[in-house]
Design an enzyme around this catalytic site. Structure first.
Site, mmCIF file in Angstrom:
data_model
loop_
_atom_site.group_PDB
_atom_site.id
_atom_site.type_symbol
_atom_site.label_atom_id
_atom_site.label_comp_id
_atom_site.label_asym_id
_atom_site.label_seq_id
_atom_site.Cartn_x
_atom_site.Cartn_y
_atom_site.Cartn_z
ATOM 1 N N THR A 250 0.863 -1.188 0.000
ATOM 2 C CA THR A 250 0.000 0.000 0.000
ATOM 3 C C THR A 250 0.893 1.230 0.000
ATOM 4 O OG1 THR A 250 -1.622 -1.181 1.383
ATOM 5 C CG2 THR A 250 -1.810 1.208 1.356
ATOM 6 N N GLY A 280 -9.838 -3.943 1.842
ATOM 7 C CA GLY A 280 -9.062 -3.804 3.066
ATOM 8 C C GLY A 280 -9.367 -2.481 3.733
ATOM 9 N N GLY A 302 -0.285 -2.122 5.920
ATOM 10 C CA GLY A 302 -0.172 -3.332 6.744
ATOM 11 C C GLY A 302 -1.463 -4.118 6.736
HETATM 12 N N1 GLY Z 1 -3.483 -2.307 4.004
HETATM 13 C C1 GLY Z 1 -3.864 -2.765 2.736
HETATM 14 C C2 GLY Z 1 -4.825 -3.851 2.742
HETATM 15 O O1 GLY Z 1 -4.921 -4.597 3.703
HETATM 16 O O2 GLY Z 1 -5.522 -4.004 1.759
#
Ligand code: GLY
Length: 422
Positions: A250, A280, A302
């Site tokens: 990300t 997410g 994360g």
């Molecule tokens: N932090 C990115 C995701 O879990 O999609």
């Protein structure tokens, strides 16, 4: 460093987090030496300033010049994250992101514009690479905040965003390798009729062939399959690693100008090989990103599922509103993740989280649950306040996160670190 059983005891919730033992102190060494007093409650802090995940480093110079020249704070942050979105070699974001389990790239993004107190978000978008810009378009061109899936894609096309295939050859081959890794459970991969077919290398271990040896064999087989699929020699081990341990990559970015205006955005291709439709934290206003013009801005990279449950970015901004420094605010959000598992290190070691935090006066912090993926691979934030640099994040717990899912019998040297992360 490998996290030993003794270390788990040392960093149990009561033993470490609550009491502060085993947490990192402010002022750890950064890339360029000792980190500055970046989290002090009192200023003066430099402005303008941009704080982002380290995969935005290469795009900070350009965005900072734009911000310094009077550019809008959200547009500056979007300039940073658009870089990895456009980059086919960054397989965590935008074009070339690793796909879902069906081989389709699905992207999530959101943004908040502090000065006008507006927000936009898109989730599960296919075929449009700059979803961060689409989230801004939702903010500017609709009365909604969030669009998902096909509707979000059609909206983007209506606004002039080009439709394109986001699955690069490189990501497609890694996805095929992932399918073949699971082919003992389905019909993908070479079948029994293939002259080279062999039973999977794992199975009952014996005195002559312990599980660790079977795993070594299995990983060698996967590398051979990677070669058959045309993955270049220098990328094969990394591809095997991504197949065994799917990642959530990300990028988040927050920007503050010298008029005290502040904005933030986050964009991602999400968890590799996820279920189609999985969103997410990145498109969730208050989880992957939150900006309040009165207080500051925060974002996350994360384990998305964990961050959603603590509304991480919103929690951090509210903590700062109530007087915590950026670092304290971020560490508190991380402690809530630890609390959700009652401090159970046998579970917490398989997740990780990094927060990027920028207060309205220019104070900032980068905090993470663990120190990084392995020794020599610490979590970093990138900062530009006239001086471009990467700094090591302050971690709540000492030690390194472990790969997920756990394969207990893989030898440590095959799990991570020097072998895969080259
Ligand atoms: N932090 C990115 C995701 O879990 O999609």
């Amino acid at each position: 460093m490998t996290f030993s059983r003794r270390d788990f005891v040392k960093t149990s919730l009561l033993g470490a987090v609550a009491a502060g033992v085993g947490t990192q102190a402010q002022g750890e060494e950064s890339e360029q030496g000792a980190a500055p007093e970046r989290d002090a409650q009192s200023g003066p802090h430099k402005r303008p300033i941009i704080v982002c995940a380290n995969n935005g480093y290469a795009h900070l110079e350009n965005a900072f010049a734009f911000l310094k020249g009077g550019g809008d704070t959200l547009d500056a942050a979007l300039k940073v994250v658009k870089g990895p979105e456009d980059d086919p070699d960054d397989d965590s974001v935008g074009l070339g992101g690793l796909p879902n389990e069906e081989g389709v790239v699905e992207l999530d993004a959101c943004c908040m514009h502090g000065p006008t107190r507006r927000a936009g978000s898109v989730g599960g978008v296919r075929n449009i690479k700059n979803v961060s810009l689409v989230s801004k378009a939702v903010m500017e061109h609709t009365g909604h905040v969030m669009l998902v899936g096909e509707g979000a894609e059609r909206f983007a096309v209506a606004l002039g965003f080009p439709r394109e295939n986001l699955l690069t050859e490189h990501s497609r081959k890694i996805w095929l390798l992932w399918k073949e890794f699971h082919s003992t459970k389905d019909w993908w991969g070479p079948g029994l009729a293939d002259p080279h077919w062999q039973p999977p290398a794992t199975g009952p271990a014996s005195k002559d062939k312990p599980q660790s040896e079977l795993w070594r064999q299995r990983i060698e087989d996967l590398q051979a399959r990677a070669a058959d699929l045309g993955i270049e020699p220098e990328h094969r081990l990394a591809a095997v690693h991504k197949v065994l341990f799917p990642q959530t990559g990300t990028i988040h970015c927050s920007a503050l100008n010298d008029k005290d205006e502040i904005s933030g955005c986050t964009t991602t291709s999400g968890l590799a090989f996820k279920l189609p439709g999985r969103c997410g934290d990145s498109p969730i206003i208050g989880a992957g990103c939150y900006t309040d013009q009165d207080v500051g801005s925060a974002g996350a990279t994360g384990s998305g599922e964990e961050n959603i449950k603590v509304a991480g970015a919103h929690t951090i901004v509210e903590n700062m509103r109530h007087g915590m420094s950026p670092q304290e605010a971020g560490l508190d959000a991380l402690k809530r993740i630890v609390r959700n598992y009652n401090g159970d290190m046998n579970k917490l070691r398989f997740m990780d989280m990094t927060y990027y935090i920028l207060r309205k006066d220019g104070a900032y912090a980068g905090v993470s649950l663990w120190e990084g993926y392995s020794k020599g691979n610490p979590h970093k934030i990138a900062v530009h306040d006239g001086n471009l640099r990467a700094e090591v994040a302050v971690s709540l717990m000492k030690g390194y996160s472990q790969e997920y899912p756990p394969f207990p019998d893989i030898p440590e040297d095959l799990k991570k670190g020097s072998v895969y992360l080259k």
